[in-house]
Design an enzyme around this catalytic site. Structure first.
Site, PDB file in Angstrom:
ATOM      1  CB  SER A 181      96.070  -2.344  29.925  1.00 29.60           C
ATOM      2  OG  SER A 181      96.257  -1.059  30.460  1.00 29.60           O
ATOM      3  CG  HIS A 210      93.478  -5.480  30.228  1.00 27.16           C
ATOM      4  ND1 HIS A 210      93.138  -5.145  28.927  1.00 27.16           N
ATOM      5  CD2 HIS A 210      93.333  -4.351  30.958  1.00 27.16           C
ATOM      6  CE1 HIS A 210      92.842  -3.852  28.871  1.00 27.16           C
ATOM      7  NE2 HIS A 210      92.953  -3.353  30.086  1.00 27.16           N
ATOM      8  CE  LYS A 222      89.319  -3.133  29.685  1.00 27.02           C
ATOM      9  NZ  LYS A 222      89.095  -1.868  28.986  1.00 27.02           N
TER      10      LYS A 222
HETATM   11  N1  PLP Z   1      90.500  -1.493  34.938  1.00 26.20           N
HETATM   12  C1  PLP Z   1      91.354  -1.693  33.923  1.00 26.20           C
HETATM   13  C2  PLP Z   1      92.643  -2.408  34.189  1.00 26.20           C
HETATM   14  C3  PLP Z   1      91.037  -1.245  32.625  1.00 26.20           C
HETATM   15  O1  PLP Z   1      91.878  -1.431  31.603  1.00 26.20           O
HETATM   16  C4  PLP Z   1      89.800  -0.588  32.416  1.00 26.20           C
HETATM   17  C5  PLP Z   1      89.419  -0.070  31.080  1.00 26.20           C
HETATM   18  O2  PLP Z   1      90.169   0.436  30.318  1.00 26.20           O
HETATM   19  C6  PLP Z   1      88.949  -0.405  33.508  1.00 26.20           C
HETATM   20  C7  PLP Z   1      89.327  -0.866  34.755  1.00 26.20           C
HETATM   21  C8  PLP Z   1      87.615   0.257  33.336  1.00 26.20           C
HETATM   22  O3  PLP Z   1      86.743  -0.656  32.738  1.00 26.20           O
HETATM   23  P1  PLP Z   1      85.355  -0.171  32.147  1.00 26.20           P
HETATM   24  O4  PLP Z   1      85.596   0.148  30.701  1.00 26.20           O
HETATM   25  O5  PLP Z   1      84.419  -1.304  32.356  1.00 26.20           O
HETATM   26  O6  PLP Z   1      84.968   1.034  32.916  1.00 26.20           O
END
Ligand code: PLP
Length: 419
Positions: free
Chosen positions: A206, A234, A265
């Site tokens: 990200s 992502h 997302k």
């Molecule tokens: N994994 C990644 C790569 C993320 O970018 C995020 C959120 O920012 C998460 C996990 C966590 O996701 P959630 O918002 O569903 O807890």
């Protein structure tokens, strides 16, 4: 009278009853010192308050309306899609506000089972399990799956939730250099002495918008008899010809064993996460995964949003294609203007600036021109690699994209980022 109202009447909002005693005073001093330290280090994260729905055009509290938003993970624009909202309202009315229970006591409704089935079908996997978030899915998988006899090999830039999930397990831990296949191979060789090996990587990272070399990772996994786990937060919904994710994009859907992703997302943006993969693995997670066992079920409205988002994506990939075209428009116009955009083809478009102060002042100046973008600097990204991260959504119009590019050019020239 409703008891909550009575409690509020005694303790009006805004007031506070300070805890007394030496320990409380000591705690307060320590907290204030810590907060001062964060401010002093320049890493304080402040929050802008949005007074409208999530979308390409926002109203900020205390500020003007019509702010152009380029910093949400709302890649497909489904967070405020009318059909997604309607599905949430219907689920709320039919199934209530929430379950007041964990799944295995009395917290499983037909809509939870339907959504799990739909997720598994979407990813072409055997089964799926829902969590309150992908953070929880990542926190719950490694400990449930890996023993002290096993090994986990993790990309050094993996998301914090993967890092935390790995910390919770007792497996032998290897951290390989970001997307470095030589380093991964060396670590896989060393890990041959362990019973089971699991390679864990974000599908798309990200901060840089770069995509894990899954073909090479899967080849190495095959050579050294390892399993592959990917975090698709992502990627789900828009990468690959049918939006199935990084594994579809790179043609390795049958080689990646476990996929974790988010409903928070691209898939409606409400909340929730999941693991999808082999049925016995999902069965085991239902028995052993602590964030699943000891936390409330997903609220019906949230389930309704995600379920409708998946329906829309399985009907057609037009939304994902529209986002890809806008991403291409932004990346090519910014590159032509002289900016360096990290990553390739991903809607995360980091505008690389290097200097932390430059990133901060340019982001502020962009907001004064009605464009909401966020600057990132150390320690979120490495020193000297400060950037402004722009995220493209299917619901941006071409005019929105062009306005953003024009503002970047003006602000870049003003602050010396462009000649
Ligand atoms: N994994 C990644 C790569 C993320 O970018 C995020 C959120 O920012 C998460 C996990 C966590 O996701 P959630 O918002 O569903 O807890």
């Amino acid at each position: 009278m409703w008891r909550g109202a009575a409690v509020r009447a005694v303790r009006p909002t805004g007031g506070s009853r300070a805890a007394s005693g030496a320990a409380a005073a000591q705690l307060r001093r320590w907290l204030e010192g810590e907060l001062e330290g964060i401010r002093g280090a320049g890493t304080w994260k402040s929050e802008r308050v949005i007074a409208s729905r999530q979308g390409p055009h926002l109203r900020l509290e205390g500020g003007g309306a019509g702010i152009l938003n380029f910093c949400a993970n709302n890649y497909l624009g489904l967070s405020s899609h009318p059909q997604v909202i309607r599905a949430a309202v219907q689920a709320l009315e039919e199934f209530g506000a929430g379950l007041s229970s964990v799944r295995f006591i009395c917290g499983t409704q037909s809509i939870h089972k339907d959504l799990e089935e739909k997720i598994a079908r979407f990813h072409q996997r055997e089964d799926a399990i829902l969590y309150a978030s992908c953070f929880d899915a990542n926190a719950g998988i490694f400990e449930a799956l890996l023993t002290p006899e096993d090994a986990v090999l993790s990309d050094e830039l993996n998301h914090a939730s993967i890092i935390d999930g790995i910390r919770l397990c007792k497996a032998n831990k290897y951290r390989y250099k970001h997307m470095d296949m030589h380093d991964l191979e060396a670590k896989l060789q060393d890990a041959q002495k362990h019973r089971l090996r699991l390679v864990a990587t974000d599908g798309a990272f990200s901060m840089d918008g770069d995509i894990a070399p899954l073909r090479e990772i899967c080849q190495l996994a095959q050579k050294y008899d390892a399993l592959v786990f990917i975090d698709e937060c992502h990627a789900t919904g828009f990468l690959g010809p049918n939006g199935r994710g990084t594994d579809e994009l790179l043609g390795v859907m049958d080689k990646v064993t476990i996929v974790n992703s988010t409903l928070g997302k691209a898939l409606g943006g409400a909340a929730g996460g999941y693991t999808t993969g082999p049925k016995p693995l999902i069965d085991l997670l239902r028995q052993r995964s602590r964030p699943y066992l000891f936390s409330n079920s997903l609220p019906p409205a949230v389930v309704g949003c995600a379920s409708k988002a998946l329906d829309l994506l399985m009907e057609s990939n037009a939304i994902a294609q529209s986002m890809a075209a806008k991403t291409q428009r932004f990346r090519s116009k910014m590159t032509a203007a002289g900016f360096t955009i990290s990553g390739k083809e991903h809607p995360i478009c980091p505008v690389m600036l290097g200097d932390a102060r430059l990133a901060a002042v340019m982001a502020e100046d962009m907001l004064s021109r009605g464009i909401y973008v966020i600057g990132f600097s150390y320690p979120v990204v490495p020193k000297g690699k400060a950037r402004i991260r722009v995220q493209i959504s299917a619901v941006h119009s071409d005019e929105d994209i062009d306005r953003c590019v024009e503002a970047f050019i003006e602000v870049g020239r003003k602050h010396g980022a462009l000649p």
